[in-house]
Enzyme design. Sequence first.
Site, short mmCIF file in Angstrom:
data_model
loop_
_atom_site.label_atom_id
_atom_site.label_comp_id
_atom_site.label_asym_id
_atom_site.label_seq_id
_atom_site.Cartn_x
_atom_site.Cartn_y
_atom_site.Cartn_z
N SER A 149 -15.48 21.87 1.62
CA SER A 149 -16.47 21.65 0.57
C SER A 149 -17.68 22.53 0.84
O SER A 149 -17.96 22.87 2.01
CB SER A 149 -16.89 20.18 0.54
OG SER A 149 -18.04 19.99 -0.26
N GLY A 195 -6.80 14.35 -8.99
CA GLY A 195 -7.86 15.30 -8.65
C GLY A 195 -7.39 16.68 -8.24
O GLY A 195 -6.40 17.21 -8.75
N ILE A 196 -8.10 17.27 -7.29
CA ILE A 196 -7.79 18.62 -6.83
C ILE A 196 -6.39 18.68 -6.22
O ILE A 196 -5.64 19.63 -6.45
CB ILE A 196 -8.86 19.09 -5.82
CG1 ILE A 196 -10.20 19.31 -6.52
CG2 ILE A 196 -8.41 20.38 -5.12
CD1 ILE A 196 -11.36 19.60 -5.58
N GLY A 197 -6.02 17.67 -5.44
CA GLY A 197 -4.71 17.67 -4.81
C GLY A 197 -3.58 17.70 -5.82
O GLY A 197 -2.58 18.41 -5.65
N TYR A 209 -20.24 12.95 5.54
CA TYR A 209 -19.26 13.73 4.77
C TYR A 209 -19.40 15.21 5.08
O TYR A 209 -18.41 15.90 5.39
CB TYR A 209 -19.46 13.48 3.27
CG TYR A 209 -18.61 14.36 2.38
CD1 TYR A 209 -17.25 14.13 2.24
CD2 TYR A 209 -19.17 15.43 1.69
CE1 TYR A 209 -16.46 14.94 1.42
CE2 TYR A 209 -18.40 16.25 0.88
CZ TYR A 209 -17.05 16.00 0.74
OH TYR A 209 -16.28 16.82 -0.06
N THR A 264 -1.43 16.83 0.80
CA THR A 264 -1.88 15.46 1.03
C THR A 264 -2.90 15.06 -0.02
O THR A 264 -3.64 15.89 -0.55
CB THR A 264 -2.49 15.30 2.44
OG1 THR A 264 -3.68 16.09 2.55
CG2 THR A 264 -1.49 15.72 3.52
N GLY A 265 -2.91 13.77 -0.34
CA GLY A 265 -3.85 13.28 -1.34
C GLY A 265 -3.64 13.94 -2.68
O GLY A 265 -4.60 14.39 -3.32
N SER A 266 -2.38 13.99 -3.13
CA SER A 266 -2.07 14.79 -4.33
C SER A 266 -1.67 13.96 -5.54
O SER A 266 -1.02 14.48 -6.45
CB SER A 266 -0.98 15.81 -4.00
OG SER A 266 0.11 15.23 -3.31
N THR A 267 -2.07 12.70 -5.59
CA THR A 267 -1.76 11.90 -6.77
C THR A 267 -2.81 12.03 -7.87
O THR A 267 -2.60 11.56 -8.98
CB THR A 267 -1.61 10.41 -6.39
OG1 THR A 267 -2.83 9.95 -5.81
CG2 THR A 267 -0.47 10.20 -5.39
#
Length: 264
Positions: free
Chosen positions: A141, A18-20, A154, A13-16
Amino acid sequence: MQIDLKGKRAIVTGSTAGIGFAIAEGLARAGAKVVVTGRKQNTVDRAVESIGKAVPGARLSGVAADFANAEGSQTLIAAVPDADILINNLGIYGGCSFFDIDDAAWEEIFQVNVMSGVRLARHYARGMQERGWGRIQFISSESALNIPAEMVHYGVSKAAMQGVSRGLAKVLAGSGVTVNTILPGPTRTEGAQAMLAKLAEERGVSTDEAEILFLNENRPSTLLKRFATPEEVANLCVYTASPQASATTGAALRVEGGIVESIA
């Protein structure tokens, strides 16, 4: 060590970006069929194209959905009913005084950072359990252990994520499915680079100097003395998703550059 994930389907998820993105590319290099996800179809398509160019022959697909709500999770589940590897990387953050974090902000960060992973793990873990093999990761994190005063919500959401991960590992004990959290520290994602560029402009220094300033002022216990790259974080994620990591479960695996003041 040769990590071979051929025949495994992975969702990140969220892989477009950065880390993903780095995790998705790393899993593709290891031979997994990777499902790239993001909120917008055009960014998903660009990420799939980019990984495809970097990893010739990669088996990739993309799903656009907003996992901040249950409908988005159902969109993914309908498109990809089963997976062998689930990386819950999606997350949001932002500095804000504790007294200015209203109920809406608390709700939003929990829906995105915690509940998105809960919903997807609740679905995909069942199939993994039935098949006797699976890997689930929650990208947490170091802020889960060092709650930052400038973004308490956060840090709390990341701590909650670790609680979910540990509890789910117990639920799946002995099933062949492992569940772990990964704890990055400051990482050179697009968002972090924009933050450093802004800091550099404010202080009248270079971005390299801004990175040192940020660490000295906000993460002085760092042993790495620099931001990690997304690929360095992804390397740990790919290993943890591999058959070689079969005895690692219920763990909080740190790739935070030694920021956390603990030998445990």
